[in-house]
Design a protein around this motif. Structure first.
Motif, short mmCIF file in Angstrom:
data_model
loop_
_atom_site.label_atom_id
_atom_site.label_comp_id
_atom_site.label_asym_id
_atom_site.label_seq_id
_atom_site.Cartn_x
_atom_site.Cartn_y
_atom_site.Cartn_z
N ARG A 141 5.02 3.13 1.63
CA ARG A 141 6.36 3.27 1.25
C ARG A 141 6.85 4.06 0.02
NH1 ARG A 141 6.42 -2.74 3.03
NH2 ARG A 141 6.76 -2.59 5.32
N ASP A 142 6.01 3.71 -1.03
CA ASP A 142 6.22 4.41 -2.31
C ASP A 142 6.16 5.97 -2.12
OD1 ASP A 142 6.78 1.92 -3.46
OD2 ASP A 142 4.88 1.91 -4.57
N GLU A 143 5.23 6.24 -1.14
CA GLU A 143 4.91 7.79 -1.20
C GLU A 143 5.85 8.45 -0.13
OE1 GLU A 143 0.75 8.07 0.05
OE2 GLU A 143 0.31 7.18 -2.05
N GLY A 144 6.71 7.59 0.53
CA GLY A 144 7.71 7.91 1.43
C GLY A 144 7.27 7.84 2.73
N ALA A 145 6.29 7.45 3.16
CA ALA A 145 5.87 7.30 4.47
C ALA A 145 6.11 5.60 5.12
CB ALA A 145 4.06 7.30 4.44
N GLU A 146 6.06 5.72 6.39
CA GLU A 146 6.44 4.55 7.20
C GLU A 146 5.09 3.93 7.60
OE1 GLU A 146 8.85 3.38 11.29
OE2 GLU A 146 9.13 5.31 10.35
N PRO A 147 4.67 2.75 7.38
CA PRO A 147 3.70 1.87 8.06
C PRO A 147 4.02 1.78 9.41
CG PRO A 147 4.32 1.00 6.01
CD PRO A 147 5.41 1.77 6.39
N SER A 148 2.85 1.98 10.16
CA SER A 148 2.97 2.08 11.65
C SER A 148 2.25 0.52 12.33
CB SER A 148 2.43 3.16 12.11
OG SER A 148 2.45 3.13 13.52
N ALA A 149 1.01 0.68 11.75
CA ALA A 149 0.09 -0.31 12.20
C ALA A 149 -0.99 -0.95 11.04
CB ALA A 149 -0.70 -0.01 13.46
N ILE A 150 -1.54 -1.96 11.46
CA ILE A 150 -2.63 -2.55 10.57
C ILE A 150 -3.99 -2.25 11.47
CG2 ILE A 150 -3.54 -4.21 9.17
CD1 ILE A 150 -0.60 -5.22 8.91
N LEU A 151 -5.06 -1.48 11.04
CA LEU A 151 -6.14 -1.63 11.81
C LEU A 151 -7.38 -2.48 11.27
CD1 LEU A 151 -6.35 2.26 12.48
CD2 LEU A 151 -5.47 0.60 13.74
N ARG A 186 3.45 10.79 13.49
CA ARG A 186 4.31 12.00 12.96
C ARG A 186 3.69 12.17 11.47
NH1 ARG A 186 8.31 11.31 9.97
NH2 ARG A 186 8.78 9.34 10.87
N GLU A 187 3.73 11.40 10.56
CA GLU A 187 3.24 11.44 9.21
C GLU A 187 1.62 11.70 9.17
OE1 GLU A 187 5.23 7.68 8.23
OE2 GLU A 187 6.65 8.62 7.01
N SER A 188 1.03 11.09 10.10
CA SER A 188 -0.58 11.55 10.14
C SER A 188 -0.87 12.78 10.48
CB SER A 188 -1.19 10.42 11.19
OG SER A 188 -0.94 9.09 10.54
#
Length: 95
Positions: A24-34, A83-85
């Protein structure tokens, strides 16, 4: 994005929470926990301890889908959206 080898229930939730915050601090949206099977078992124990209940199957943590990957062993990783990946995420392995 950081891939961690973690099976200690005492550290697991704080590790995941830190990964979520870092994305989040890097401006990305977490999607899932693997998680791998060993980390999944530890995650169930950690959530049960935090919320004072018996360990049970876990589909989500902090509103994110928990994906059990049988090939991950004890690894844990919070991944951003597709999208971010595809836009270029650097992965680091720790542990």
């Amino acid at each position: 994005m950081t891939v961690l080898d973690e099976t200690n229930p005492a550290n697991l939730l704080s590790t995941i929470d830190q990964q979520l915050q870092s994305l989040r601090d890097e401006g990305a949206e977490p999607s899932a926990i693997l998680v791998g099977p060993e980390s999944y078992a530890a995650l169930k124990m950690a959530v049960a301890e935090r919320f004072g209940r018996e360990p049970a199957d876990l589909e989500q943590y902090q509103w994110l889908t928990v994906v059990l990957d049988p090939f991950r062993d004890n690894r844990v990783c919070v991944v951003p959206t597709n999208r971010e990946s595809t836009a270029g995420v650097r992965a680091e392995r720790v542990g």
